[in-house]
Design a protein around this motif. Structure first.
Motif: not given
Lengths: 235, 235
Positions: A41, A227, A230, A233, B39-41, B43-44, B181, B227, B229-230, B233-234
């Motif tokens: 994160f 936001n 996002a 990314i 794990e974090a990614f 989750y996304l 990334l 895209n 993932m973004a 998130i948003s």
């Protein structure tokens, strides 16, 4: 400890990792995994304190300034990564420090208390004589002159269940958590979505300068952070 | 191993964590941190195989079907999490398995080889008689009848430097990495941005069914994942 080269673009991140591995006798293995989640994160944040986090740090400053019995609750990851930063905040804010662990063993509490002693802090935690209601035995333990009687608790890198239990006890809970979607982040009153060693010095400075923020909306702050991530990314 | 309750909404994620902690004798501490990042990614990604990842799995299937000497390179995390899934892919694709470690010690290579043996695989790795050019001593070691002579290497959860070194050797490199990334993700020829135990069975099925994809653009695939993932998130 294997120090990363100082000119490495990700020096601070690699150093944090080595600090944790170095202290791994007192850091839970699950704590290493949790650190990795935070790293991911932080990567999305560009490893910088974002503006919404800065507001949260100021709100935390206000809460600590106004607190009567503030306590900083530390676990293995917090001590391994930021013992000095915690010590400075404790000195400036007058907050007590309590070693309080999710994966609690007497050896880990004693080892972490010793690590805090090395940076000049007599941390509570060894003689846990109180309980956080609603948690199972080992996870509930705390000190009556620490978390038990605190009005404001700063508890970085906390588990969701325990964060919720502290809120239910009527405490004002400030957390530091790089995952804006975590249950801890969503449950605390003030969530600083920032890396520990980056935000603690800022928080200490703000408390020292009496620089605070009284009007603060945690839900809005978390939305702003999401936001921001996002946008980063998709660019 | 402490098994999480089967009805827990994040059962698979918790189980993976316990598997790693359980095998921690042979998993590098840095490997636990790296798992947390994954794990974090994940989750996304909503802990699901996204469409761009599905294309990458099909492209990987084609590469394995066409390979003359395919090798699956496994480290501590891969064996701890997915020994069985690797064994099945090896049997279906005819790819050899080589234990090849970033944090290499003879004990870890031997322990992981034993864990592969338990699932029926005679893995290479103990007698490393060859080198990957451009890497420092322990990190360079490999087997001449494994990675040394492979034309296609599937190397999940790999370090960026080593991934790059394999590409420079002229090998076709397939990786599995939840961080789109990462340098590994950006360097490999085919990057599957998906969780290991979720994508390996799909890859085995596709190889078995001769289901592949010959036209594949890795850069575009990674952009599509970012895209995705973004957007998540948003929202």
């Amino acid at each position: 400890m294997v120090l990363p080269p100082k000119d490495h673009p990700r020096y601070k991140s690699l150093l944090a990792r080595e600090k944790l591995v170095d202290a791994s006798e007192f850091v839970a293995k699950q704590g290493l995994i949790a650190h990795g989640r935070g790293e991911a994160f932080d990567y999305l944040l560009g490893e910088q304190t974002c503006l919404p986090a800065l507001s949260a740090i100021k709100a935390a400053s206000s809460a600590l300034i106004e607190a009567k019995n503030p306590v900083i609750s530390v676990n293995g990851n917090v001590v391994a990564l930021a013992a000095r930063e915690v010590a400075r905040l404790s000195e400036i804010s007058g907050a007590k420090v309590e070693v309080n662990l999710f994966h609690r063993t007497p050896e880990r509490v004693a080892g972490l208390t010793k690590m805090m002693k090395k940076v000049g802090i007599d941390a509570l935690g060894v003689n846990a004589d109180d309980k956080i209601p609603g948690l199972s035995s080992e996870r509930a333990k705390c000190c009556s002159d620490g978390i038990g009687s605190a009005d404001v608790v700063l508890v970085p890198l906390e588990d969701g269940d325990r964060c919720e239990a502290l809120v239910k006890m009527g405490k004002k809970v400030i957390t530091i958590d790089l995952n804006p979607l975590s249950r801890t982040a969503q449950t605390a009153h003030i969530t600083i979505v920032d890396e520990l060693t980056r935000c603690l010095p800022l928080l200490s400075d703000f408390v020292k300068e009496k620089n605070g923020l009284d009007s603060f909306n945690n839900k809005q702050c978390l939305t702003d952070v999401l936001n921001y991530m996002a946008e980063r990314i998709s660019s």
